[in-house]
Structure formats: C-alpha cells, structure tokens
Design an enzyme around this catalytic site. Structure first.
Site, short mmCIF file in Angstrom:
data_model
loop_
_atom_site.label_atom_id
_atom_site.label_comp_id
_atom_site.label_asym_id
_atom_site.label_seq_id
_atom_site.Cartn_x
_atom_site.Cartn_y
_atom_site.Cartn_z
CD GLN A 99 -0.92 2.39 2.34
OE1 GLN A 99 -0.83 1.53 3.89
NE2 GLN A 99 -1.15 3.07 2.59
CB CYS A 100 2.01 3.52 -1.72
SG CYS A 100 1.28 3.71 -3.34
CB ALA A 101 0.43 8.32 -1.32
CB ILE A 128 -3.44 5.54 2.16
CG1 ILE A 128 -4.28 5.63 3.75
CG2 ILE A 128 -3.56 6.52 1.65
CD1 ILE A 128 -3.55 5.42 4.75
#
Length: 141
Positions: A99-101, A128
């Site tokens: 998961q990242c931005a 996210i």
C-alpha cells in the site's frame, strides 16, 4: 485534403507529445498487468486482512506514514523493500498487500515481492486515498 502521410510528417512533434501523454496515462495499469500484479480494492483488502490475516506493507515515506496508515500495517519504504526481503520471507506463503498513497509505489513493491517468489501479493488499488474514501479506519503511531 492532404493525405495522411503528409499530415503526419508535418505534425510529428504534436503527435509525439500526444503519444507520450498516452503512454504516461496508461503506463501504470499496463505495467501492473504485464508484471502480473493484481490490484485489490479496499473492501476486498479488508476481507483478506480479516479472513486470512493478510500482511499489509506500507511503502510510503516516513512523513506520509506518520499522517496515518492502515491498522496493523508494517512500514517499509519502497527503497528499502529489497533490504527487508530476508525478514519478509516468513510471509512468502501469506497474502501480502502493498500500500502507498495512490497505488503506483505499491505496485512496484508488489513486483519486487513477486520476483522474489511471493505468490499472493497485491497492490491496494488507489492506495490509502481509496482506503480513506471508503471510510475505512486509519491509525497513527
């Protein structure tokens, strides 16, 4: 009316720019598909986390992480994923959600894990931002 060949030769810089923009727009999904990286929607990620104890790896930088992350996520910035592979091997047979931005860095991290032999690795679609938009919980340390 000019033929297509003369139009293309007269406007090649514009055509080149259009092709470059299209490549940038479609690069992420195409690269993920070619690399065999499966994107997972936040709702499906919740099911994997709850039903299969999926491991969540947040590959954002520390400043992003400190503003909030998925509950129980492990923080490993993208540039350090390779360094942590020996430690992550114990999760090789588990579901792993990167998961990242927004989903771009997490797809790269998922590709690294896939190349290292992880078989059930996913990239959180929309990162996210999508997680928050779905109204799912975020925690801060």
């Amino acid at each position: 009316m000019a033929d297509l060949g003369s139009y293309l030769s007269a406007h090649w810089p514009l055509i080149l720019v259009v092709l470059a923009v299209l490549a940038l727009l479609f690069k992420g999904p195409i690269v993920r598909k070619l690399a065999g990286i499966e994107e997972i929607a936040p709702e499906n990620a919740v099911r994997l986390i709850n039903d299969h104890d999926a491991v969540v790896i947040d590959v954002r930088e520390m400043g992003e992480w400190s503003r909030g992350h998925l509950p129980g996520a492990r923080h490993i910035p993208l540039g350090e994923v390779g360094k942590y592979l020996p430690d992550l091997r114990k999760h090789q047979e588990h579901h792993v959600i990167c998961q990242c931005a927004s989903g771009m860095r997490s797809a790269r991290a998922a590709g690294i894990l896939k190349k290292a032999g992880f078989t059930k690795v996913y990239s959180l679609k929309g990162g996210i931002a999508a997680w928050r938009s779905a109204g799912l919980p975020v925690e801060k340390d």
